[in-house]
Motif scaffolding. Structure first.
Motif, PDB file in Angstrom:
ATOM      1  N   ARG A 191      33.973  21.285  51.669  1.00 26.25           N
ATOM      2  CA  ARG A 191      34.055  22.316  50.630  1.00 26.25           C
ATOM      3  C   ARG A 191      32.658  22.882  50.407  1.00 26.25           C
ATOM      4  NH1 ARG A 191      38.176  22.120  46.673  1.00 26.25           N
ATOM      5  NH2 ARG A 191      36.660  22.215  44.970  1.00 26.25           N
ATOM      6  N   TYR A 192      32.581  24.189  50.242  1.00 20.94           N
ATOM      7  CA  TYR A 192      31.277  24.814  50.015  1.00 20.94           C
ATOM      8  C   TYR A 192      31.481  26.196  49.414  1.00 20.94           C
ATOM      9  CZ  TYR A 192      32.071  27.680  54.212  1.00 20.94           C
ATOM     10  OH  TYR A 192      32.596  28.567  55.124  1.00 20.94           O
ATOM     11  N   TRP A 193      30.398  26.729  48.867  1.00 18.88           N
ATOM     12  CA  TRP A 193      30.405  28.082  48.317  1.00 18.88           C
ATOM     13  C   TRP A 193      29.932  29.060  49.396  1.00 18.88           C
ATOM     14  CZ3 TRP A 193      32.946  28.555  44.007  1.00 18.88           C
ATOM     15  CH2 TRP A 193      32.981  27.494  43.101  1.00 18.88           C
ATOM     16  N   LEU A 194      30.633  30.147  49.523  1.00 19.46           N
ATOM     17  CA  LEU A 194      30.296  31.199  50.488  1.00 19.46           C
ATOM     18  C   LEU A 194      29.988  32.463  49.694  1.00 19.46           C
ATOM     19  CD1 LEU A 194      30.140  32.124  53.464  1.00 19.46           C
ATOM     20  CD2 LEU A 194      32.588  32.626  53.337  1.00 19.46           C
ATOM     21  N   VAL A 195      28.776  32.977  49.848  1.00 20.43           N
ATOM     22  CA  VAL A 195      28.268  34.011  48.942  1.00 20.43           C
ATOM     23  C   VAL A 195      27.720  35.202  49.711  1.00 20.43           C
ATOM     24  CG1 VAL A 195      26.491  34.499  47.202  1.00 20.43           C
ATOM     25  CG2 VAL A 195      27.668  32.278  47.189  1.00 20.43           C
ATOM     26  N   ASP A 196      28.097  36.388  49.276  1.00 21.45           N
ATOM     27  CA  ASP A 196      27.381  37.604  49.650  1.00 21.45           C
ATOM     28  C   ASP A 196      26.899  38.234  48.351  1.00 21.45           C
ATOM     29  OD1 ASP A 196      26.328  39.924  50.647  1.00 21.45           O
ATOM     30  OD2 ASP A 196      28.024  40.390  51.951  1.00 21.45           O
ATOM     31  N   PRO A 197      25.607  38.111  48.050  1.00 15.29           N
ATOM     32  CA  PRO A 197      25.121  38.570  46.757  1.00 15.29           C
ATOM     33  C   PRO A 197      25.204  40.073  46.552  1.00 15.29           C
ATOM     34  CG  PRO A 197      23.304  37.863  48.152  1.00 15.29           C
ATOM     35  CD  PRO A 197      24.550  37.477  48.864  1.00 15.29           C
ATOM     36  N   LEU A 198      25.205  40.830  47.655  1.00 14.57           N
ATOM     37  CA  LEU A 198      25.375  42.284  47.558  1.00 14.57           C
ATOM     38  C   LEU A 198      26.030  42.767  48.841  1.00 14.57           C
ATOM     39  CD1 LEU A 198      25.139  45.069  46.373  1.00 14.57           C
ATOM     40  CD2 LEU A 198      22.694  45.064  46.850  1.00 14.57           C
ATOM     41  N   ASP A 199      27.338  42.894  48.787  1.00 15.68           N
ATOM     42  CA  ASP A 199      28.098  43.378  49.940  1.00 15.68           C
ATOM     43  C   ASP A 199      28.229  44.893  49.821  1.00 15.68           C
ATOM     44  OD1 ASP A 199      29.719  43.315  52.256  1.00 15.68           O
ATOM     45  OD2 ASP A 199      31.517  43.363  51.016  1.00 15.68           O
ATOM     46  N   GLY A 200      27.949  45.570  50.919  1.00 20.32           N
ATOM     47  CA  GLY A 200      27.965  47.028  50.874  1.00 20.32           C
ATOM     48  C   GLY A 200      26.597  47.579  50.548  1.00 20.32           C
TER      49      GLY A 200
END
Length: 262
Positions: free
Chosen positions: A82-91
């Motif tokens: 289990r883990y966090w998957l992050v895109d802090p600014l997509d686009g």
């Protein structure tokens, strides 16, 4: 109205904090750097990333994979359940164009599957939250409402989401194989998946490059809203024999082509 999942409520709060960081830069003249892949990186990416990581570490001890800290070895990542998957600014390109179609994406991945996701579009003050098995919601200035994907019905025009920045010539070939009229709906960032989740579109075929952090959060929203996200074979446009899109199953973080469908 509070969300029925306390963890989702916390992640929504974190996404909004990151969105505040982004908006503090959005209306200013911002610095554009260059990543190794030549895509633009702004001060807002980094500010949002730092906020999300700091806040996630306060609510969870799970590892974090973010677009802005992606240099974690496969040897380490393959041990994650289990883990966090992050895109802090997509686009980022939409951010630079200032069209508002950019998002903060935070997903919880469990054994390769997205189980919780928050997509926040700060310029639109709109959030999408999905908890698989519990439901999906849109939260905006009108309040909080449940959302669900809407299957195409015979005789209706197919509403198909396309990328505003990454149009693919293969899209037209795929559309030609659908039965009936089609309407292409342009949208940026992970909001494309959310349009299927809300019932505003029937399909989102992605026949271009994406990374796992681009899709994880909105994938969870789509699943929670009753849609499917499957690996797309261009020779099988209706995806009759498709496998679900999965995460952290290989060294590369690039996604295969995929189809979001109601």
């Amino acid at each position: 109205m509070a969300l029925p999942d306390p963890l989702a409520e916390q992640i929504l709060r974190i996404a909004r904090q990151a969105g505040d960081e982004i908006m503090s830069i959005y209306d200013k003249d911002f610095t554009i750097y260059e990543k190794q892949d030549t895509s633009p990186l702004t001060e807002a990416d980094l500010a949002a990333h730092k906020t999300i990581v700091a806040e996630l570490e306060q609510v969870s001890d799970l590892p974090i994979l973010s677009e802005e800290s992606a240099d974690i070895s496969w040897q380490e990542r393959q041990t994650w359940q289990r883990y966090w998957l992050v895109d802090p600014l997509d686009g980022t390109k939409e951010f630079i164009k200032k069209n508002g179609e950019f998002t903060v994406n935070i997903a919880l991945i469990d054994n390769g599957k997205p189980v919780l996701g928050v997509v926040y579009a700060p310029a639109k003050n709109t959030s999408y939250v999905g908890v698989v098995g519990k439901g999906a919601w849109q939260i905006d200035e009108q309040g909080q409402s449940a959302i669900s994907a809407q299957p195409h019905r015979a005789g209706d025009t197919w509403k198909v989401v396309g990328s505003r920045s990454h149009q693919s010539p293969e899209i037209q070939q795929l559309l030609a194989q659908l039965d009936g009229e089609t309407e292409l709906v342009a949208m940026g960032s992970s909001l494309k998946l959310c349009l299927v989740a809300t019932g505003e579109a029937h399909l989102y075929p992605r026949l271009g490059p994406t990374s796992e952090w681009d899709t994880g959060a909105a994938h969870a929203v789509a699943l929670a809203a009753g849609a499917t996200v499957t690996v797309l074979n261009p020779e099988d446009p209706l995806n009759k024999n498709a496998e679900p899109l999965s995460y952290n199953q290989k060294e590369s973080v690039l996604n295969p082509f995929f189809l979001v469908s109601a």
